[in-house]
Design an enzyme around this catalytic site. Structure first.
Site, PDB file in Angstrom:
ATOM      1  N   ASP A  51      12.925   2.398  28.971  1.00 42.73           N
ATOM      2  CA  ASP A  51      14.140   1.665  28.615  1.00 42.73           C
ATOM      3  C   ASP A  51      13.947   0.195  28.988  1.00 42.73           C
ATOM      4  OD1 ASP A  51      16.618   0.591  28.255  1.00 42.73           O
ATOM      5  OD2 ASP A  51      17.640   1.847  29.743  1.00 42.73           O
ATOM      6  N   ASP A  65       7.368   6.637  27.516  1.00 41.17           N
ATOM      7  CA  ASP A  65       7.900   7.542  28.527  1.00 41.17           C
ATOM      8  C   ASP A  65       6.703   8.163  29.233  1.00 41.17           C
ATOM      9  OD1 ASP A  65       8.972   9.851  29.885  1.00 41.17           O
ATOM     10  OD2 ASP A  65      10.750   9.647  28.634  1.00 41.17           O
ATOM     11  N   VAL A  66       6.654   8.057  30.553  1.00 37.34           N
ATOM     12  CA  VAL A  66       5.460   8.542  31.273  1.00 37.34           C
ATOM     13  C   VAL A  66       5.313  10.062  31.196  1.00 37.34           C
ATOM     14  CG1 VAL A  66       5.367   6.543  32.831  1.00 37.34           C
ATOM     15  CG2 VAL A  66       6.568   8.638  33.571  1.00 37.34           C
ATOM     16  N   ASN A 110       4.851   2.705  39.222  1.00 37.27           N
ATOM     17  CA  ASN A 110       6.139   2.579  39.914  1.00 37.27           C
ATOM     18  C   ASN A 110       7.261   3.413  39.295  1.00 37.27           C
ATOM     19  OD1 ASN A 110       8.279   0.903  41.531  1.00 37.27           O
ATOM     20  ND2 ASN A 110       8.828   0.645  39.369  1.00 37.27           N
ATOM     21  N   TYR A 161      12.461  15.610  45.777  1.00 34.10           N
ATOM     22  CA  TYR A 161      12.005  14.204  45.751  1.00 34.10           C
ATOM     23  C   TYR A 161      10.895  13.989  46.784  1.00 34.10           C
ATOM     24  CZ  TYR A 161      12.171   9.110  45.882  1.00 34.10           C
ATOM     25  OH  TYR A 161      11.837   7.771  45.832  1.00 34.10           O
ATOM     26  N   LYS A 205       6.975  12.758  46.208  1.00 37.43           N
ATOM     27  CA  LYS A 205       6.389  11.561  46.820  1.00 37.43           C
ATOM     28  C   LYS A 205       5.277  11.936  47.805  1.00 37.43           C
ATOM     29  CE  LYS A 205       8.659   8.448  44.551  1.00 37.43           C
ATOM     30  NZ  LYS A 205       7.986   7.494  43.669  1.00 37.43           N
ATOM     31  N   ALA A 242      16.031   1.126  49.233  1.00 36.14           N
ATOM     32  CA  ALA A 242      15.962  -0.233  48.691  1.00 36.14           C
ATOM     33  C   ALA A 242      17.175  -0.480  47.802  1.00 36.14           C
ATOM     34  CB  ALA A 242      14.669  -0.404  47.892  1.00 36.14           C
ATOM     35  N   THR A 283      18.482  -1.312  44.886  1.00 36.80           N
ATOM     36  CA  THR A 283      18.115  -1.439  43.467  1.00 36.80           C
ATOM     37  C   THR A 283      19.231  -0.824  42.618  1.00 36.80           C
ATOM     38  OG1 THR A 283      17.074   0.723  43.316  1.00 36.80           O
ATOM     39  CG2 THR A 283      15.682  -1.088  44.118  1.00 36.80           C
TER      40      THR A 283
HETATM   41  P1  NAI Z   1      15.287   1.959  39.098  1.00 34.91           P
HETATM   42  O1  NAI Z   1      15.995   3.136  38.542  1.00 34.91           O
HETATM   43  O2  NAI Z   1      16.029   0.687  39.348  1.00 34.91           O
HETATM   44  O3  NAI Z   1      14.006   1.626  38.182  1.00 34.91           O
HETATM   45  C1  NAI Z   1      13.158   2.660  37.743  1.00 34.91           C
HETATM   46  C2  NAI Z   1      12.569   2.271  36.394  1.00 34.91           C
HETATM   47  O4  NAI Z   1      11.690   3.341  35.990  1.00 34.91           O
HETATM   48  C3  NAI Z   1      13.635   2.136  35.296  1.00 34.91           C
HETATM   49  O5  NAI Z   1      13.429   0.940  34.564  1.00 34.91           O
HETATM   50  C4  NAI Z   1      13.428   3.367  34.430  1.00 34.91           C
HETATM   51  O6  NAI Z   1      13.760   3.167  33.069  1.00 34.91           O
HETATM   52  C5  NAI Z   1      11.935   3.633  34.627  1.00 34.91           C
HETATM   53  N1  NAI Z   1      11.599   5.022  34.342  1.00 34.91           N
HETATM   54  C6  NAI Z   1      12.180   6.143  34.861  1.00 34.91           C
HETATM   55  N2  NAI Z   1      11.664   7.231  34.304  1.00 34.91           N
HETATM   56  C7  NAI Z   1      10.729   6.815  33.412  1.00 34.91           C
HETATM   57  C8  NAI Z   1       9.868   7.483  32.500  1.00 34.91           C
HETATM   58  N3  NAI Z   1       9.901   8.818  32.378  1.00 34.91           N
HETATM   59  N4  NAI Z   1       9.020   6.749  31.744  1.00 34.91           N
HETATM   60  C9  NAI Z   1       9.007   5.393  31.829  1.00 34.91           C
HETATM   61  N5  NAI Z   1       9.830   4.705  32.651  1.00 34.91           N
HETATM   62  C10 NAI Z   1      10.670   5.401  33.430  1.00 34.91           C
HETATM   63  O7  NAI Z   1      14.605   2.492  40.447  1.00 34.91           O
HETATM   64  P2  NAI Z   1      13.928   1.762  41.716  1.00 34.91           P
HETATM   65  O8  NAI Z   1      14.817   1.965  42.865  1.00 34.91           O
HETATM   66  O9  NAI Z   1      13.455   0.411  41.368  1.00 34.91           O
HETATM   67  O10 NAI Z   1      12.681   2.753  41.937  1.00 34.91           O
HETATM   68  C11 NAI Z   1      11.365   2.419  41.546  1.00 34.91           C
HETATM   69  C12 NAI Z   1      10.399   3.297  42.311  1.00 34.91           C
HETATM   70  O11 NAI Z   1      10.616   3.115  43.713  1.00 34.91           O
HETATM   71  C13 NAI Z   1      10.533   4.805  42.046  1.00 34.91           C
HETATM   72  O12 NAI Z   1       9.240   5.379  41.976  1.00 34.91           O
HETATM   73  C14 NAI Z   1      11.253   5.308  43.292  1.00 34.91           C
HETATM   74  O13 NAI Z   1      10.948   6.653  43.574  1.00 34.91           O
HETATM   75  C15 NAI Z   1      10.695   4.373  44.346  1.00 34.91           C
HETATM   76  N6  NAI Z   1      11.525   4.250  45.533  1.00 34.91           N
HETATM   77  C16 NAI Z   1      12.804   3.751  45.460  1.00 34.91           C
HETATM   78  C17 NAI Z   1      13.560   3.647  46.607  1.00 34.91           C
HETATM   79  C18 NAI Z   1      14.961   3.126  46.595  1.00 34.91           C
HETATM   80  O14 NAI Z   1      15.654   3.289  47.614  1.00 34.91           O
HETATM   81  N7  NAI Z   1      15.421   2.472  45.529  1.00 34.91           N
HETATM   82  C19 NAI Z   1      13.022   4.058  47.918  1.00 34.91           C
HETATM   83  C20 NAI Z   1      11.677   4.559  47.875  1.00 34.91           C
HETATM   84  C21 NAI Z   1      10.963   4.637  46.723  1.00 34.91           C
END
Ligand code: NAI
Length: 247
Positions: A42, A56-57, A83, A148, A152, A181, A183
């Protein structure tokens, strides 16, 4: 080499780069001189100055197509930031098989698919680096995060295995382990909570620093590991968790 423009001449791909940690990382890599492409399912939130590729991954064909397009557009690839990820709440009693397959398909197999497609490009680079976005959930034993955490934990184990497999090819592989984080993802979780302010206060208190970490702080750690200046660092997990794991 300046630490501010150390990515000049390097080409980077960030998955999940249209939001949160991925977007902050894509911006920081670009600000430090890299040519950056974003892969996301997206691209709505992606600013015009970043090049986006829809994939899409969980769909191998779409990943292969997007990575080939990135390879052509950038003339190769030096840095891969795996990521893209999704969350899941609950104990092992709460998620059925379909939910386990859905989350592992994104968080674990998604990383594998993108890496597999990128490896031929990375092998041709003199500064190849992969950084995986893992989580403190891999090691902290958080309640209500069984699925989850398992996903991880697999990312952290894969980081080590990939580091071992590719070290002789000159490809470094590391991961960052963020705490909670601030986000859009966490914003969505908080707005769905019965008491968003109370929930945010509880999340702040859980990290010894007393606050959530920012997407930019995680991006800084990702760039540190991706940097050619980190040329002897591989197989490492860098916590960005306000002291949650270590203190
Ligand atoms: P977010 O939801 O703001 O961004 C995630 C992005 O990944 C979105 O743009 C989404 O469209 C994309 N995405 C999701 N599934 C997808 C797919 N199947 N194919 C392609 N793109 C896809 O999330 P955020 O918080 O930035 O998270 C990013 C990474 O950080 C993730 O791997 C999450 O597990 C990790 N993380 C996040 C934490 C948090 O507290 N926000 C803490 C620890 C790790």
């Amino acid at each position: 080499m300046s630490t501010h423009q150390e990515f000049t001449g390097l080409r980077a791909l960030v998955t999940g780069g249209a939001s949160g940690i991925g977007l902050a990382t894509a911006r920081l890599l670009a600000a430090r001189g890299a040519a950056v492409a974003v892969l996301d399912r997206d691209l709505t939130g992606l600013p015009d100055e970043l090049a986006g590729h829809t994939a899409d991954v969980t769909d191998d064909a779409s990943v292969v197509r997007a990575v080939e397009a990135v390879g052509v557009a950038l003339g190769g690839l030096d840095i891969l930031v795996n990521n893209a990820g999704i969350g899941a709440a609950g104990t092992v009693a709460d998620n059925d098989d379909a939910e386990w397959h859905r989350v592992l398909d994104v968080n674990v197999l998604g990383l594998v698919r993108v890496t597999r497609a990128c490896l031929p490009y990375l092998r041709a680079s003199a500064h190849a680096a992969i950084v995986n976005t893992c989580s403190i959930a891999a090691t902290a034993g958080l309640p209500q995060r069984a699925l989850y955490s398992a996903s991880k934990g697999a990312v952290q184990a894969l980081t080590l295995a990939m580091a071992a497999d590719h070290v002789r090819e000159g490809i470094r592989v590391n991961c960052v382990n963020p705490g909670t984080a601030d986000t859009p993802w966490v914003g969505r979780l908080l707005s769905a909570a019965a008491d968003p302010d109370g929930e945010r206060a509880a999340l702040n208190a859980r990290q010894p620093l007393g606050r959530l970490v920012s997407a930019e702080e995680v991006a800084y750690a990702i760039c540190t590991l991706a940097s050619p200046l980190a040329s002897a660092t591989t197989g490492a997990a860098l916590a960005v968790d306000g002291g949650m794991q270590g203190l």
